[in-house]
Design a protein around this motif. Structure first.
Motif, PDB file in Angstrom:
ATOM      1  N   PRO A   1       0.828  -1.206   0.000  1.00  0.00           N
ATOM      2  CA  PRO A   1       0.000   0.000   0.000  1.00  0.00           C
ATOM      3  C   PRO A   1       0.862   1.256   0.000  1.00  0.00           C
ATOM      4  N   GLN A   2       0.421   2.258  -0.719  1.00  0.00           N
ATOM      5  CA  GLN A   2       1.161   3.505  -0.839  1.00  0.00           C
ATOM      6  C   GLN A   2       0.640   4.550   0.140  1.00  0.00           C
ATOM      7  N   LYS A   3       1.505   5.453   0.573  1.00  0.00           N
ATOM      8  CA  LYS A   3       1.116   6.502   1.504  1.00  0.00           C
ATOM      9  C   LYS A   3      -0.037   7.312   0.927  1.00  0.00           C
TER      10      LYS A   3
ATOM     11  N   ARG B   1       2.393   5.375 -16.705  1.00  0.00           N
ATOM     12  CA  ARG B   1       1.773   4.215 -16.069  1.00  0.00           C
ATOM     13  C   ARG B   1       0.746   4.745 -15.074  1.00  0.00           C
ATOM     14  N   ILE B   2      -0.529   4.542 -15.361  1.00  0.00           N
ATOM     15  CA  ILE B   2      -1.604   5.092 -14.551  1.00  0.00           C
ATOM     16  C   ILE B   2      -2.250   3.985 -13.737  1.00  0.00           C
TER      17      ILE B   2
ATOM     18  N   ARG C   1      -3.541   7.589  -9.946  1.00  0.00           N
ATOM     19  CA  ARG C   1      -2.221   8.172  -9.768  1.00  0.00           C
ATOM     20  C   ARG C   1      -1.307   7.750 -10.897  1.00  0.00           C
ATOM     21  N   VAL C   2      -0.258   8.533 -11.098  1.00  0.00           N
ATOM     22  CA  VAL C   2       0.793   8.160 -12.035  1.00  0.00           C
ATOM     23  C   VAL C   2       1.909   7.531 -11.226  1.00  0.00           C
TER      24      VAL C   2
ATOM     25  N   THR D   1      -9.457  12.652  -7.417  1.00  0.00           N
ATOM     26  CA  THR D   1      -9.166  11.339  -7.975  1.00  0.00           C
ATOM     27  C   THR D   1      -8.469  11.452  -9.316  1.00  0.00           C
ATOM     28  N   ASP D   2      -8.239  12.650  -9.798  1.00  0.00           N
ATOM     29  CA  ASP D   2      -7.739  12.815 -11.151  1.00  0.00           C
ATOM     30  C   ASP D   2      -6.382  13.484 -11.169  1.00  0.00           C
TER      31      ASP D   2
END
Length: 266
Positions: A56-58, A101-102, A115-116, A243-244
């Protein structure tokens, strides 16, 4: 990605707290917005994230969901048993668009976060000629490539922040110059936010055509320049939608990153 952080209920009302719902922390609608976040769904998102990103990412949806689910369970809003949303309805997918990479994270078909993962840039064809000729690509030339690649795009706050950062990196000054490309982009973004029709909005080509001539000073693009511009472009969630948060394909950050990469290869 930016999400609202769930608030822990006070001790005195911990057994009567309102559950934290998806709509409280994510930009979702309909039935999902009013649904409490459960431990099962949080665990499913954590597993999905781990499958794509390794862990999981911060600040990611999985982290937010785990915090919300723990609070909901502690105050009796949900239990650890029944699963209201099927595991297959919790997903983390990755796509590659124009070199980026999305990563998209969803529940019940609605996007919780995007996220990118890397900011490998779009490569505007116009940027290659300077390197082929033996000259490094300058910040002005990178901005001019944006005018060609996505010139019809209306200027927004992300663009204005990125253009301003690029101008500051070119001039070495602390602030944008009055009447310069950064100030013009900022004015255009502000005006565009009040314009209803797209055809009446100021476009990137209006600001960045002949950008080299509009800059008081210019310099070859470095990796540090590209990173500063990328950070500036990411400061504002596009259209206010958290979210974008992705760099604009062919936009300022992408063009700067391409220029820096080509300059380093040269």
């Amino acid at each position: 990605m930016s999400h609202g952080q769930p608030k822990r209920p006070q001790a005195e009302d911990s057994f009567h707290c309102e559950p934290i719902k998806y709509g409280d922390v994510f930009k979702v609608t309909g039935e999902l917005a009013s649904k409490p976040i459960s431990p099962q769904e949080a665990a499913a998102m954590k597993a999905a994230e781990a499958g794509v990103l390794g862990q999981p990412q911060k600040g990611s949806p999985a982290v937010v969901m785990q915090a919300a689910a723990a609070i909901n369970q502690a105050c009796g809003a949900v239990d650890g048993n029944g699963v209201a949303i099927k595991k297959e309805d919790v997903s983390v997918t990755e796509t590659t668009t124009a070199g980026n990479r999305i990563i998209t994270e969803s529940v019940g078909g609605q996007v919780l976060g995007k996220r990118v993962d890397t900011h490998a840039p779009v490569v505007p064809t116009d940027l290659g000629s300077a390197v082929i000729d033996g000259d490094p690509i300058t910040i002005g030339e990178a901005l001019e490539a944006v005018a060609i690649a996505v010139g019809d795009k209306p200027v927004n706050q992300n663009d204005a922040a990125a253009i301003s950062a690029a101008e500051i990196r070119a001039t070495g000054e602390k602030n944008v110059r009055a009447g310069g490309v950064g100030a013009s982009a900022q004015s255009a973004a502000t005006l565009n936010s009040h314009v209803m029709r797209v055809q009446d909005m100021t476009k990137l080509s209006d600001i960045l055509t002949d950008a080299t001539d509009k800059l008081a000073m210019d310099k070859a693009v470095t990796q540090e320049d590209a990173e500063a511009v990328y950070t500036a472009e990411m400061r504002f969630p596009w259209r206010g939608d958290a979210t974008d948060v992705i760099s604009e394909p062919g936009g300022v950050a992408a063009s700067m990153a391409t220029a820096a990469k080509l300059n380093e290869e040269k």
